[in-house]
Design a protein around this motif. Structure first.
Motif, mmCIF file in Angstrom:
data_model
loop_
_atom_site.group_PDB
_atom_site.id
_atom_site.type_symbol
_atom_site.label_atom_id
_atom_site.label_comp_id
_atom_site.label_asym_id
_atom_site.label_seq_id
_atom_site.Cartn_x
_atom_site.Cartn_y
_atom_site.Cartn_z
ATOM 1 N N TYR A 166 0.830 -1.209 0.000
ATOM 2 C CA TYR A 166 0.000 0.000 0.000
ATOM 3 C C TYR A 166 0.869 1.265 0.000
ATOM 4 O O TYR A 166 0.606 2.206 -0.747
ATOM 5 N N ARG A 167 1.928 1.261 0.816
ATOM 6 C CA ARG A 167 2.784 2.445 0.927
ATOM 7 C C ARG A 167 3.624 2.677 -0.329
ATOM 8 O O ARG A 167 3.840 3.813 -0.738
ATOM 9 N N THR A 168 4.146 1.601 -0.907
ATOM 10 C CA THR A 168 5.074 1.750 -2.030
ATOM 11 C C THR A 168 4.389 1.800 -3.397
ATOM 12 O O THR A 168 4.917 2.409 -4.327
ATOM 13 N N GLU A 169 3.205 1.173 -3.517
ATOM 14 C CA GLU A 169 2.571 1.094 -4.841
ATOM 15 C C GLU A 169 1.156 1.660 -4.894
ATOM 16 O O GLU A 169 0.557 1.725 -5.971
ATOM 17 N N GLY A 170 0.619 2.050 -3.745
ATOM 18 C CA GLY A 170 -0.714 2.643 -3.732
ATOM 19 C C GLY A 170 -1.817 1.601 -3.654
ATOM 20 O O GLY A 170 -1.577 0.399 -3.835
ATOM 21 N N PRO A 171 -3.058 2.038 -3.406
ATOM 22 C CA PRO A 171 -4.173 1.100 -3.216
ATOM 23 C C PRO A 171 -4.525 0.270 -4.455
ATOM 24 O O PRO A 171 -5.026 -0.849 -4.328
#
Length: 318
Positions: A166-171
């Protein structure tokens, strides 16, 4: 009988029982076929040819891959990503079978076609699979990431994987590969349900006495046949889906050989055809067919078994 059948012998299984039977069938089947699933995913993600003649190929056969994974990563590697895989199987089985029952009943009540017709089972099976896929696709992405990573592991736990992704590639990372999944799952599941029903009718026609006597064997055999047919017809889309799901995950794939980045479904298909040829679209087909035969056979076998069990319990209580 899978799907709504007004001619069934007094069957009165509730929607909740259908969902429970679908969940349990998925859970038991997943435990049994997980090693083949891991090998299949490794084959699908390998850019190099699955051949001994290619010195850069890490894997080139089912037994060789099994031995190498065991030696390098230990026996637990065959159940990598098993927790998300189980969540996937339980949720998918419940939603798919429940949706299928509801849709076939709607067709019957609308008096449009016979609810047991091949085309009805194909369309309802495809739609029910799409609904189930939308519900559990994030878990499928997690399962693929866990099964695809080597050593040292990028994701230590399920929670760590969710937070990191979630933090590195988004939802939207949790819906990577959704387009090819939906495109592939509709005909795949449609063929599963329709061929399962057709093969059962063919079995009963060919062996009328045996068809009544060995119900469980018939369900297992016809489910396996349906799985092999449907998987063969839709396999390339499954491979494209797996390639897209590990996009942005290249660092964990380095130890397995070459890695590629794809801009989308069409770009993935073009690159695979250009670099790996038409046979590249069928990498991992052998373990996939073996897995499809076992998984589809077991899913229908356990589903029918539990539905019949619920029916008998109700019958005994009344």
């Amino acid at each position: 009988m899978v799907g709504y059948d007004p001619r069934a012998d007094g069957r009165n299984v509730s929607n909740l029982e259908v969902a429970v039977a679908g969940s349990v069938s998925g859970l038991v089947t997943r435990v049994l076929i997980s090693p083949l699933d891991v090998i299949k995913i490794r084959f699908q993600l390998q850019i190099e040819r699955l051949s001994r003649s290619d010195p850069n190929a890490k894997y080139h056969g089912i037994l060789q891959a099994g031995r190498q994974i065991w030696q390098e990563e230990g026996p637990t590697a065959f159940w990598k990503g098993h927790i998300p895989a189980q969540l996937l199987s339980i949720g998918y089985g419940a939603v798919q079978f429940l949706s299928f029952e509801v849709l076939t009943e709607l067709v019957h009540r609308a008096s449009v076609r016979d609810a047991q017709d091949f085309s009805v089972h194909f369309v309802c099976g495809g739609l029910s699979a799409c609904v189930a896929t939308l519900a559990v696709h994030p878990v499928d992405v997690l399962r693929t990431r866990f099964a695809a990573q080597g050593e040292p592991r990028v994701y230590k736990t399920l929670r760590n994987a969710v937070v990191t992704m979630y933090r590195t590639e988004g939802p939207l990372v949790f819906y990577k590969g959704l387009n090819p999944t939906l495109i592939a799952i509709f005909p795949y599941a449609g063929f599963q349900f329709s061929f399962y029903s057709s093969l059962k009718h063919a079995y009963e026609w060919a062996m009328p006495a045996e068809g009544k006597k060995n119900e469980n064997f018939k369900n297992l055999l016809c489910g396996s046949g349906a799985g092999v047919i449907s998987k063969t017809l839709t396999y390339p889309m499954d491979l494209f889906k797996k390639r897209l799901q590990v996009g942005g995950f290249e660092q964990a794939r380095a130890s397995f050989g070459q890695v590629r980045s794809y801009k989308g479904l069409l770009d993935c298909a073009r690159q695979v055809l250009r670099e790996e040829g038409a046979q590249g679209c069928f990498k991992g087909l052998a373990p996939s067919l073996l897995k499809a035969a076992l998984s589809t056979g077991f899913v229908f076998f356990w589903y029918e078994l539990f539905c019949n069990l619920f029916h008998r319990v109700k019958k005994a209580d009344s």
